[in-house]
Design a protein around this motif. Structure first.
Motif, short mmCIF file in Angstrom:
data_model
loop_
_atom_site.label_atom_id
_atom_site.label_comp_id
_atom_site.label_asym_id
_atom_site.label_seq_id
_atom_site.Cartn_x
_atom_site.Cartn_y
_atom_site.Cartn_z
N GLU A 258 40.11 54.45 50.80
CA GLU A 258 40.26 53.54 51.93
C GLU A 258 39.84 52.12 51.57
OE1 GLU A 258 38.17 55.02 55.31
OE2 GLU A 258 39.35 56.87 55.45
N ILE A 259 38.74 51.99 50.83
CA ILE A 259 38.24 50.67 50.46
C ILE A 259 39.21 49.97 49.52
CG2 ILE A 259 36.37 49.42 49.32
CD1 ILE A 259 34.52 51.81 50.14
N VAL A 260 39.68 50.69 48.51
CA VAL A 260 40.62 50.10 47.55
C VAL A 260 41.93 49.72 48.25
CG1 VAL A 260 42.00 50.54 45.50
CG2 VAL A 260 39.62 51.24 45.54
N THR A 261 42.37 50.58 49.17
CA THR A 261 43.59 50.27 49.93
C THR A 261 43.41 48.99 50.74
OG1 THR A 261 44.15 52.63 50.07
CG2 THR A 261 45.23 51.15 51.64
N GLU A 262 42.24 48.83 51.34
CA GLU A 262 41.96 47.61 52.11
C GLU A 262 41.98 46.39 51.20
OE1 GLU A 262 40.07 44.39 53.96
OE2 GLU A 262 39.01 45.50 52.39
N TYR A 263 41.41 46.52 49.98
CA TYR A 263 41.46 45.41 49.02
C TYR A 263 42.90 45.03 48.69
CZ TYR A 263 36.43 45.71 47.95
OH TYR A 263 35.07 45.69 48.01
N SER A 264 43.77 46.03 48.59
CA SER A 264 45.16 45.75 48.20
C SER A 264 45.90 44.95 49.27
CB SER A 264 45.90 47.06 47.91
OG SER A 264 46.20 47.75 49.12
N ARG A 265 45.38 44.96 50.49
CA ARG A 265 46.04 44.24 51.60
C ARG A 265 45.49 42.83 51.78
NH1 ARG A 265 45.23 49.56 55.36
NH2 ARG A 265 47.02 50.77 54.61
N ARG A 266 44.44 42.51 51.06
CA ARG A 266 43.82 41.19 51.22
C ARG A 266 44.62 40.10 50.52
NH1 ARG A 266 37.28 41.23 50.90
NH2 ARG A 266 36.89 42.80 52.50
N ARG A 267 44.57 38.93 51.11
CA ARG A 267 45.16 37.75 50.45
C ARG A 267 44.04 37.06 49.68
NH1 ARG A 267 50.06 36.11 52.58
NH2 ARG A 267 49.69 33.99 51.86
N PRO A 268 44.26 36.70 48.42
CA PRO A 268 43.23 35.99 47.65
C PRO A 268 42.83 34.70 48.34
CG PRO A 268 45.03 36.73 46.22
CD PRO A 268 45.48 36.95 47.63
N GLU A 269 41.55 34.38 48.28
CA GLU A 269 41.03 33.19 48.94
C GLU A 269 40.94 31.99 47.99
OE1 GLU A 269 37.37 34.01 50.99
OE2 GLU A 269 38.08 35.98 51.66
N GLY A 270 41.37 32.18 46.74
CA GLY A 270 41.33 31.07 45.79
C GLY A 270 39.96 30.81 45.23
N LYS A 271 39.14 31.85 45.16
CA LYS A 271 37.80 31.69 44.59
C LYS A 271 37.90 31.47 43.08
CE LYS A 271 35.51 34.47 48.16
NZ LYS A 271 34.68 35.67 48.44
N ARG A 272 36.80 31.03 42.50
CA ARG A 272 36.81 30.61 41.10
C ARG A 272 37.09 31.78 40.15
NH1 ARG A 272 32.62 29.10 37.22
NH2 ARG A 272 31.08 29.95 38.66
N ARG A 273 36.71 32.98 40.52
CA ARG A 273 36.91 34.15 39.65
C ARG A 273 37.66 35.25 40.39
NH1 ARG A 273 31.25 32.93 37.54
NH2 ARG A 273 31.62 32.11 35.44
N ARG A 274 38.18 36.19 39.59
CA ARG A 274 38.93 37.33 40.14
C ARG A 274 38.45 38.60 39.46
NH1 ARG A 274 44.76 36.49 41.03
NH2 ARG A 274 45.06 38.09 39.44
N ILE A 275 38.22 39.65 40.25
CA ILE A 275 38.01 40.99 39.71
C ILE A 275 39.25 41.80 40.05
CG2 ILE A 275 36.65 43.11 39.86
CD1 ILE A 275 34.21 41.44 40.47
N VAL A 276 39.93 42.25 39.02
CA VAL A 276 41.19 42.99 39.19
C VAL A 276 40.93 44.47 38.90
CG1 VAL A 276 43.59 43.21 38.47
CG2 VAL A 276 42.48 40.96 38.45
N LEU A 277 41.13 45.31 39.90
CA LEU A 277 40.96 46.75 39.73
C LEU A 277 42.31 47.38 39.43
CD1 LEU A 277 38.59 47.55 42.77
CD2 LEU A 277 37.97 46.90 40.43
N ARG A 278 42.40 48.04 38.27
CA ARG A 278 43.64 48.70 37.89
C ARG A 278 43.39 50.19 37.70
NH1 ARG A 278 47.60 45.66 33.96
NH2 ARG A 278 48.78 47.43 34.78
#
Length: 470
Positions: A258-278
């Motif tokens: 459920e948590i990962v699914t919720e992350y997949s629906r988020r729009r990036p906020e343009g923060k300085r870094r990104r954590i990409v879960l694959r």
């Protein structure tokens, strides 16, 4: 006539090797036992206690570290002694230790990393996550390690809590770091870091990930990092759907999805870094000429066997992820101790319920026990070690009552005399308290819980002040 062991006149004498959670829980259970009198001498190769809590728990998790208050109560119990800066197997042998105690409990953790076994694993820029964790936590063996953070992308291989810890540490804003007990050398390096993207690779899907719900949710709280998940990566395959609908799936697995699914629906906020879960990908090679330049991965499909166990099977579809840093976090294993049977396949001491047993016959080795990760493998959280240690102590008490424990040949203080003759500077609990007080005093003006001393010589110098004072 021999005295009964376990009475005030003849206490049960137990040595515990390792001062992490399993070791301290075992000591507390022995010293609080209502039917026997015992002493517990805790040995550690480092001058500082707490093991995983001091050198493994992420610095931005102070609530987890507060468990040391329980261990401090154990240290104040009659019959407890701490012998730091003593390495069993080097400074004292297993046989020497056995000569002075009715029983020895090995609770020395699983500090060695499991290897990927792929080409390029030893290229500069490829590190075990255990080394990175120990480095930023100020472990004396790793304080001089260097991690090149000048690149733009890091890849973390693994899908457990440690993998998320190291990804989060790479993504934390320096102002967040400065409020923690992260080692000063790590704060300086992380402040200068150029890493913008951290890619976390899991060989199976979100339903099979080994991290806990709080660790996963915590990624969303990072001040300066977006969490990115491709919606296609959370489309569950038939095997995973069947698993989640079965009794085998626990609430943690369902919540992770459920948590990962919720992350997949988020729009990036343009923060300085990104954590990409694959998910459903495995590294097959770390590539580069003189250092890491990328990780070649293969996409996996998930298949279930006749028992419903889900495994990852490579499809042959590959991809190259350019990167400059690789942190490998696919598990840990214990290290052998001369004279103690070891299970090479599992990376643990050969044991049954905490009783160390001979390989081949499974007969118990009288008076030798194990607890914690080196007993059961690297699984569970800090509190899991309490139940694990209790099982071991229960087996030890059963053997005491059955008259199955060996009789010591010498007094424990004989070993301390031997260590002194060998030039080993033993740090007692009072010495550790001086180290602790000094670190806390260094941190207080900056609003930090402590500023860690990271070198063994510094530990010994401050601990020795207690002996001078006495």
């Amino acid at each position: 006539m021999a005295q009964i062991v376990g009475t005030p006149e003849n206490p049960l004498r137990v040595a515990i090797v390792g001062s992490g959670p399993a070791g301290f829980y075992a000591a507390g259970q022995l010293l609080s036992h209502g039917e026997i009198t015992a002493t517990a001498d805790v040995f550690d190769r480092l001058a500082t206690p707490w093991g995983l809590v001091r050198y493994g728990v992420a610095p931005d998790h102070p609530k987890i570290k507060s468990v040391t208050r329980v261990y401090e109560k154990t240290a104040r119990k009659p019959g407890f002694r701490f012998h730091g800066n003593v390495e069993i197997g080097t400074d004292l042998s297993h046989e020497e230790l056995m000569s002075a105690y009715h029983a020895v409990i090995y609770a020395c953790g699983a500090a060695a990393d499991r290897r990927l076994g792929i080409p390029g694993e030893d290229l500069p820029g490829s590190h075990a996550a255990t080394e990175f964790v120990a480095w930023y936590n100020g472990h004396p063996d790793y304080c001089d390690h260097e991690f090149d953070l000048s690149g733009r992308r890091a890849v973390v291989v693994g899908n457990g809590n440690v993998a998320l810890d190291v990804a989060r540490m790479l993504a934390l804003d320096v102002d967040e770091l400065r409020l923690t007990d992260t080692a000063d050398h790590a704060i300086q390096a992380l402040e200068a870091s150029s890493i913008e993207e951290i890619v976390v690779l899991g060989r199976r899907g979100p339903a099979q990930a080994a991290y806990t719900n709080p660790e996963l949710r915590e990624l969303a709280e990072l001040a300066d990092a977006d969490v990115i998940v491709d919606p296609a990566d959370v489309e569950l395959d038939a095997a995973s759907r069947a698993f989640l609908e079965s009794d085998a799936a626990d609430v943690t697995a369902r919540n992770n999805v459920e948590i990962v699914t919720e992350y997949s629906r988020r729009r990036p906020e343009g923060k300085r870094r990104r954590i990409v879960l694959r998910f459903c990908v495995s590294p097959v090679a770390i590539v580069g000429d003189d250092r890491v330049e990328g990780v070649r991965i293969v996409r996996n499909e998930l298949v279930a066997d006749e028992h419903g166990r889900i495994s990852a099977r490579p499809t042959g579809e590959t991809e190259l992820i350019p990167c400059d840093l690789v942190l490998r976090s696919i598990g840990y294993r214990g290290t052998p101790m001369p004279g103690v049977p070891f299970d090479e396949q599992r990376g643990t001491f050969h044991n049954s319920g905490g009783r160390v047993t001979h390989v081949g016959t499974d007969d118990p080795l009288p008076g030798v026990y194990t607890a914690g990760w080196v007993k059961r493998g690297p699984s569970g959280v800090i509190g899991t070690n309490k139940k694990c240690a209790q099982e071991t102590v229960d087996r030890l008490i059963e053997d005491l009552q059955a008259g199955a424990l060996p009789e010591p040949a010498v007094e424990p203080d004989t070993l301390l005399e031997t260590l002194e003759e060998r030039g080993v500077e033993v740090v007692d609990y009072a010495g550790w308290e001086l180290i602790d007080a000094h670190e806390r005093a260094l941190g207080e003006p900056h609003g930090r819980p402590r500023v860690k001393l990271v070198r063994r010589a510094e530990h010994l110098l401050h601990a020795a002040a207690d002996k001078v004072r006495r």
